[in-house]
Design a protein around this motif. Structure first.
Motif, PDB file in Angstrom:
ATOM      1  N   ILE A   1     -13.241 -25.035   5.909  1.00  0.00           N
ATOM      2  CA  ILE A   1     -12.288 -24.888   4.889  1.00  0.00           C
ATOM      3  C   ILE A   1     -11.642 -23.584   4.648  1.00  0.00           C
ATOM      4  O   ILE A   1     -12.165 -22.794   4.284  1.00  0.00           O
ATOM      5  N   GLU A   2     -10.284 -23.559   5.482  1.00  0.00           N
ATOM      6  CA  GLU A   2      -9.571 -22.224   5.473  1.00  0.00           C
ATOM      7  C   GLU A   2      -8.326 -22.382   4.893  1.00  0.00           C
ATOM      8  O   GLU A   2      -7.410 -23.216   5.286  1.00  0.00           O
ATOM      9  N   GLY A   3      -7.666 -21.234   4.372  1.00  0.00           N
ATOM     10  CA  GLY A   3      -6.468 -20.891   4.075  1.00  0.00           C
ATOM     11  C   GLY A   3      -5.729 -21.563   2.886  1.00  0.00           C
ATOM     12  O   GLY A   3      -4.664 -21.748   2.930  1.00  0.00           O
ATOM     13  N   ASN A   4      -6.747 -22.273   2.163  1.00  0.00           N
ATOM     14  CA  ASN A   4      -6.140 -23.140   0.886  1.00  0.00           C
ATOM     15  C   ASN A   4      -6.105 -22.286  -0.404  1.00  0.00           C
ATOM     16  O   ASN A   4      -6.769 -21.355  -0.581  1.00  0.00           O
ATOM     17  N   LEU A   5      -5.488 -23.050  -1.404  1.00  0.00           N
ATOM     18  CA  LEU A   5      -5.242 -22.392  -2.638  1.00  0.00           C
ATOM     19  C   LEU A   5      -5.672 -23.473  -3.600  1.00  0.00           C
ATOM     20  O   LEU A   5      -5.210 -24.534  -3.482  1.00  0.00           O
ATOM     21  N   PHE A   6      -6.787 -23.303  -4.361  1.00  0.00           N
ATOM     22  CA  PHE A   6      -7.320 -24.147  -5.196  1.00  0.00           C
ATOM     23  C   PHE A   6      -6.753 -23.838  -6.572  1.00  0.00           C
ATOM     24  O   PHE A   6      -7.128 -22.631  -7.078  1.00  0.00           O
ATOM     25  N   SER A   7      -6.046 -24.663  -7.608  1.00  0.00           N
ATOM     26  CA  SER A   7      -5.519 -24.074  -8.423  1.00  0.00           C
ATOM     27  C   SER A   7      -5.279 -25.336  -9.545  1.00  0.00           C
ATOM     28  O   SER A   7      -5.101 -26.611  -9.409  1.00  0.00           O
ATOM     29  N   ARG A   8      -5.659 -24.770 -10.852  1.00  0.00           N
ATOM     30  CA  ARG A   8      -5.389 -25.894 -12.177  1.00  0.00           C
ATOM     31  C   ARG A   8      -6.610 -26.908 -12.026  1.00  0.00           C
ATOM     32  O   ARG A   8      -6.219 -28.096 -12.124  1.00  0.00           O
ATOM     33  N   LEU A   9      -7.873 -26.535 -11.552  1.00  0.00           N
ATOM     34  CA  LEU A   9      -8.697 -27.532 -11.580  1.00  0.00           C
ATOM     35  C   LEU A   9      -9.912 -27.288 -12.300  1.00  0.00           C
ATOM     36  O   LEU A   9     -10.346 -26.019 -12.551  1.00  0.00           O
ATOM     37  N   ASP A  10     -10.816 -28.192 -12.548  1.00  0.00           N
ATOM     38  CA  ASP A  10     -12.013 -27.956 -13.009  1.00  0.00           C
ATOM     39  C   ASP A  10     -12.984 -27.237 -12.089  1.00  0.00           C
ATOM     40  O   ASP A  10     -13.876 -26.491 -12.512  1.00  0.00           O
ATOM     41  N   GLN A  11     -12.894 -27.803 -10.894  1.00  0.00           N
ATOM     42  CA  GLN A  11     -14.041 -27.187  -9.905  1.00  0.00           C
ATOM     43  C   GLN A  11     -13.035 -27.205  -8.757  1.00  0.00           C
ATOM     44  O   GLN A  11     -12.598 -28.333  -8.196  1.00  0.00           O
ATOM     45  N   GLY A  12     -13.429 -26.142  -7.843  1.00  0.00           N
ATOM     46  CA  GLY A  12     -12.326 -25.826  -6.606  1.00  0.00           C
ATOM     47  C   GLY A  12     -13.154 -26.563  -5.426  1.00  0.00           C
ATOM     48  O   GLY A  12     -12.415 -27.597  -4.930  1.00  0.00           O
ATOM     49  N   LEU A  13     -14.406 -26.237  -5.150  1.00  0.00           N
ATOM     50  CA  LEU A  13     -15.247 -26.728  -3.880  1.00  0.00           C
ATOM     51  C   LEU A  13     -16.236 -27.072  -4.345  1.00  0.00           C
ATOM     52  O   LEU A  13     -17.097 -26.378  -5.071  1.00  0.00           O
ATOM     53  N   PHE A  14     -16.782 -28.327  -3.893  1.00  0.00           N
ATOM     54  CA  PHE A  14     -18.222 -28.870  -4.148  1.00  0.00           C
ATOM     55  C   PHE A  14     -18.920 -28.994  -2.485  1.00  0.00           C
ATOM     56  O   PHE A  14     -18.381 -29.921  -1.867  1.00  0.00           O
ATOM     57  N   VAL A  15     -19.805 -28.146  -2.239  1.00  0.00           N
ATOM     58  CA  VAL A  15     -20.277 -28.046  -0.673  1.00  0.00           C
ATOM     59  C   VAL A  15     -21.679 -28.633  -0.644  1.00  0.00           C
ATOM     60  O   VAL A  15     -22.410 -27.905  -1.112  1.00  0.00           O
ATOM     61  N   ALA A  16     -21.898 -29.816  -0.100  1.00  0.00           N
ATOM     62  CA  ALA A  16     -23.326 -30.240   0.181  1.00  0.00           C
ATOM     63  C   ALA A  16     -23.565 -30.294   1.755  1.00  0.00           C
ATOM     64  O   ALA A  16     -24.700 -30.576   2.010  1.00  0.00           O
ATOM     65  N   GLY A  17     -22.538 -30.126   2.627  1.00  0.00           N
ATOM     66  CA  GLY A  17     -22.759 -30.200   4.132  1.00  0.00           C
ATOM     67  C   GLY A  17     -23.242 -28.780   4.607  1.00  0.00           C
ATOM     68  O   GLY A  17     -22.448 -27.917   4.320  1.00  0.00           O
ATOM     69  N   ASP A  18     -24.118 -29.089   5.226  1.00  0.00           N
ATOM     70  CA  ASP A  18     -24.948 -27.974   6.101  1.00  0.00           C
ATOM     71  C   ASP A  18     -23.855 -27.485   7.033  1.00  0.00           C
ATOM     72  O   ASP A  18     -22.913 -27.740   7.669  1.00  0.00           O
ATOM     73  N   GLY A  19     -24.051 -25.974   7.048  1.00  0.00           N
ATOM     74  CA  GLY A  19     -23.141 -25.322   8.187  1.00  0.00           C
ATOM     75  C   GLY A  19     -21.693 -25.188   7.818  1.00  0.00           C
ATOM     76  O   GLY A  19     -20.772 -24.875   8.434  1.00  0.00           O
TER      77      GLY A  19
END
Length: 169
Positions: free
Chosen positions: A126-144
């Motif tokens: 996940i690269e070069g993104n802008l996360f805005s006006r969210l309750d949660q930006g990223l939820f990551v469960a995947g290894d690596g």
């Protein structure tokens, strides 16, 4: 190179792509194009509200998805009501690159979520993104998972929630 089969939505591009393909998204607004909260207007992503991924865009095969002009010009809008903008459910998916990411935008009043990397989605980038006006930006469960050069602004609850192992943030 070149445009082989232009699509109006990112979901349509994902649907017609083959594993290993690289999708280049043109500048513009995707998701809830007209901002009416309905996801039924021409050009809207076919959001899955009550079934499937509970998201705007489901990535279910190993793809690289980048924007041609970066997050300043390429917006995925409309993550609301506990829905994710993007759910990654395949290994080795890349979403954005340096200067080729997306603005993933919700509405703080409506509990929108950014990107979810599911457990089986190992090796995501996940690269070069802008996360805005969210309750949660990223939820990551995947290894690596590699999370590189993203910006997080106006996120109410969590910028990044990580459960997987072997991540690079």
């Amino acid at each position: 190179g070149g445009v082989d089969a232009p699509c109006r939505t990112i979901s349509q591009g994902v649907r017609v792509a083959s594993a290993g393909d690289r999708l280049v998204v043109q500048p513009g607004v995707y998701g809830d194009v007209d901002g009416d909260g309905e996801f039924v207007s021409p050009g809207d992503e076919p959001a899955q509200f009550d079934d499937g991924c509970r998201c705007l865009v489901a990535i279910d095969k190993s793809l690289t998805i980048v924007s041609e002009a970066g997050a300043g010009a390429t917006v995925l809008r409309g993550a609301v009501d506990g829905m994710f903008a993007v759910v990654i459910d395949a290994p080795n998916v890349t979403l954005g690159r340096k200067k080729q990411g997306f603005a993933i935008v919700g509405d703080l009043q409506h509990d929108g979520l950014g990107v979810r990397v599911n457990t089986g989605a190992t090796g995501a980038r996940i690269e070069g993104n802008l996360f805005s006006r969210l309750d949660q930006g990223l939820f990551v469960a995947g290894d690596g998972t590699r999370i590189v050069g993203n910006r997080i602004a106006e996120v109410f609850r969590q910028g990044i929630h990580a459960e997987g192992s072997g991540m690079t943030i």
